[in-house]
Design an enzyme around this catalytic site. Structure first.
Site, PDB file in Angstrom:
ATOM      1  CB  SER A 151      -4.188  -3.684  -3.744  1.00 12.61           C
ATOM      2  OG  SER A 151      -3.207  -2.716  -3.475  1.00 12.61           O
ATOM      3  CE  LYS A 154      -0.094  -4.744  -5.162  1.00 14.03           C
ATOM      4  NZ  LYS A 154      -0.946  -3.625  -4.773  1.00 14.03           N
ATOM      5  CB  SER A 344      -1.125  -5.841  -1.060  1.00 18.36           C
ATOM      6  OG  SER A 344      -1.867  -5.116  -2.014  1.00 18.36           O
TER       7      SER A 344
END
Length: 511
Positions: A151, A154, A344
Site C-alpha cells: 500500500s 497509494k 489505507s
C-alpha cells in the site's frame, strides 16, 4: 495495515524528608537573646542551602528566587519536533525547519539503521534515507532495487490525484430526468463515500448523503408539477473496462480487501462504515441506487409521488447537457486523499486513480489509472521507467517500485516545488497516534518514535513497507522508505524492524 499507541506523558517524581529536633526540659530561667541569636545564625546558614535545594523539591523551572518572592522562571519547552502534535496538521507536522540544521553523517545513519532493519524468519529489507531539503542520500541498502510495495503505492496515487484533479475539487452525484417519462437517473460522478442518510458537511465519509439528494429531487419534481409513479435508473458509465482487476487474488476479494469498482458507492463500498472488514457489496452502483430509491420513496410520500420497486441500470451514458434536478457534492480531493492514506482504503485509491485518468483525457479504467499515475510521477521529476504498475492501490503482487522512488515522492510532497502536494501531509499516519500506525510504536525499542514518525504503511502476506518523513533531534527533515519482500507471513519482529529503523532516525542527530 497497521496501528500504534500514543506517547506516554512525562512524569516527575519528587520526594522529601523532614527531621525533628528533640528538646531537653529547661532547668531554671534563661535569657531570650542567646536563643534569638542562634536562630538568626541558623537562618543565615540555611538560606544558601535552601536556594540550592528548592528546585529539587518544587520541580524544574522554579528557582530559589521564585521561592522567595521573585517571579518563577518557566522551564524551557522541548523542541517542537520532540512533542506529540496537539492536532495532526500539516503546518505543525513540518515546523520548524531550518536549512542551517546539521545534516546527519551517512556513516552515523547507517550505524543506527542497519542493525535495526533486520528481517526475522526470512526475506530481505531494502531502504533509503535522504535529506529532504538537499536530496543527499544518507542511507542506501538496495534503494534502486524494484520491490513489491504493497500500500505504499497509494503515495503515488495521491500525487496523481492532487496534480490532475486539484486539492479543492469535488465530485458531484446528481439526478437528471430520464429518457422516458416518469424516470429519474442517478448519475455516478466518482463519489464512493456517499452516506445513506443526510449529508454530513463536517465529515469526509458521508459528506454527501442520499437522503439529502432524495429530498432535493422531490422538491425539484414538485416544482415541475410532477406526480405519480417514478422509476429510478442508475448511470454508472463513468468507469469503463473490467470492474474487478484480474491481478487481484480471489482470496483478497473474498476477504473484502477490494470489490468491483463503480463510480458511486455507499461508505467506500461497505455495508456499514464502521465495519471495514468482511464481505462487501459486489455491485455498489445498484446498492446505492436501491438506497436512493428507498429514500426517494420516503421523501415523496406526502408529495403525490410513488417510487416503483427495483432499479435499472441505464443502457448508456446520460446526456452531458441534461439539466440536473438535484446534486450533492463530495468532500474535497485533498480530504479524500488524506482519508485514503490514513486508513489505507483500497477502493478509494482505485477510484482516485480512475478519476485522475478521466481528468487527463484517459479512460476511467485500470489502464487509464496506472498510466496517469506513472505519467504524473515522471512529471514531478521522478524516473518512472523502472516502475511497473498493475493497480493503483498496491493490493496486486505484480507492482514494482523502488525505495528511492518513494523517498523522492515523499520529498516532492514535503519540500517539492508543486505546493498542491502539501495537501497530502495530513494523510501520513503518525506513529502511536493515528491511522494505520495508531497501535505501533508502543514498546521500549520504538516508543521514541511515537508522535514523531509520519509514514504510510504497506502490508501483504510476504510484504511490509514504511515510507514517510521525520524531523530528527537536530531539526533536520529526513525522508525514508523501507521495503521488505519475501518475508515469512506473520513472523514477529518484522514490523518492529521497520519501526525501529524509523525511530532511530527520529532520535538521530547522527554525527
Amino acid at each position: 495495515m497497521t496501528k500504534t499507541t500514543g506517547q506516554e506523558p512525562l512524569r516527575a517524581h519528587r520526594s522529601a524528608r523532614a527531621g525533628s529536633l528533640g528538646r531537653t526540659p529547661a532547668k531554671g530561667p534563661r535569657k531570650p537573646w542567646p536563643l534569638a541569636l542562634a536562630a538568626l545564625i541558623l537562618l543565615v546558614l540555611a538560606l544558601p542551602g535552601a536556594l540550592l535545594v528548592a528546585p529539587g523539591f518544587l520541580g524544574p523551572g522554579v528557582s530559589g528566587a521564585g521561592v522567595f518572592g521573585a517571579a518563577p522562571q518557566p522551564a524551557p519547552a522541548p523542541p517542537a519536533w520532540q512533542q506529540a502534535p496537539a492536532t495532526l496538521s500539516a503546518p505543525q507536522a513540518l515546523a520548524p525547519l531550518q536549512q542551517s540544521a546539521p545534516v546527519p553523517l551517512p556513516s552515523a545513519v547507517a550505524a543506527q539503521v542497519d542493525p535495526a532493519l533486520k528481517a526475522d524468519g526470512g526475506g530481505t529489507f531494502t531502504g533509503m534515507v535522504q535529506d529532504a531539503l538537499t536530496g543527499q542520500v544518507l542511507f542506501d541498502r538496495g534503494g534502486a532495487e524494484s520491490r513489491v510495495p504493497a500500500s505504499n503505492l497509494k503515495l503515488l496515487t495521491a500525487v496523481a490525484a492532487l496534480r490532475t484533479l486539484g486539492p479543492d475539487h469535488r465530485f458531484a452525484t446528481k439526478v437528471v430526468p430520464g429518457p422516458a417519462a416518469g424516470q429519474v437517473v442517478l448519475v455516478g460522478g466518482g463519489d464512493v463515500l456517499l452516506a445513506a442518510g443526510e449529508s454530513r458537511p463536517g465529515q469526509v465519509m458521508g459528506h454527501a448523503g442520499l437522503a439529502t439528494l432524495a429530498a432535493l429531487t422531490v422538491q425539484a419534481l414538485q416544482a415541475a408539477g410532477t406526480t405519480g409513479d417514478i422509476k429510478v435508473v442508475v448511470d454508472d458509465s463513468l468507469f469503463t473496462g473490467a470492474a474487478l482487476n484480474p491481478a487481484w487474488q480471489s482470496g483478497d476479494v473474498e476477504a473484502g480487501e477490494i470489490a468491483p469498482l463503480y463510480p458511486l458507492a455507499l461508505n467506500s463500498a461497505r455495508f456499514d462504515p464502521a465495519v471495514t472488514t468482511g464481505p462487501r457489496p459486489q455491485d455498489s452502483a445498484i446498492t446505492a441506487a436501491e438506497e436512493f430509491a428507498a429514500r426517494l420513496r420516503a421523501a415523496g410520500a406526502g408529495a403525490g409521488l410513488t417510487v416503483a420497486a427495483g432499479v435499472e441500470r441505464s443502457p448508456g451514458a446520460s446526456q452531458a447537457a441534461a439539466p440536473a434536478l438535484a446534486a450533492v457534492q463530495s468532500a474535497t480531493v485533498s480530504e479524500q486523499v488524506n482519508l485514503m492514506l490514513q486508513v489505507s482504503d483500497n477502493y478509494l485509491a482505485e477510484t482516485m486513480g480512475r478519476m485522475a485518468a478521466l481528468a487527463t483525457g484517459r479512460t476511467g479504467s485500470n489502464d487509464g489509472a496506472t498510466a496517469v499515475v506513472a505519467a504524473e510521477l515522471a512529471a514531478v521529476g521522478i524516473p518512472s521507467d523502472a516502475v511497473k504498475l498493475v493497480d493503483v492501490c498496491g493490493l496486486a503482487m505484480g507492482n514494482q517500485v523502488a525505495a528511492r522512488q518513494f523517498t523522492d515522492v515523499v520529498r516532492a510532497i514535503t519540500t517539492g516545488a508543486d505546493t498542491r502536494l502539501r495537501a497530502a501531509l495530513d494523510g501520513f499516519p503518525v506513529g502511536g497516534l493515528s491511522g494505520t500506525l495508531d497501535t505501533r510504536y508502543g514498546d521500549a525499542t520504538t516508543s521514541g518514535g511515537a508522535g514523531l514518525v509520519r509514514a504510510k504503511t504497506g502490508t501483504l502476506n510476504t510484504v511490509l513497507a514504511l515510507s514517510g518523513y521525520v524531523v530528527d533531534s537536530d531539526g533536520r527533515l529526513l525522508v525514508f522508505s523501507f521495503i521488505g519482500n519475501g518475508l515469512t507471513p506473520g513472523a514477529p519482529g518484522n514490523k518492529e524492524a521497520l519501526d525501529r529503523a524509523a525511530t532511530a532516525l527520529a532520535g538521530c542527530g547522527c554525527r
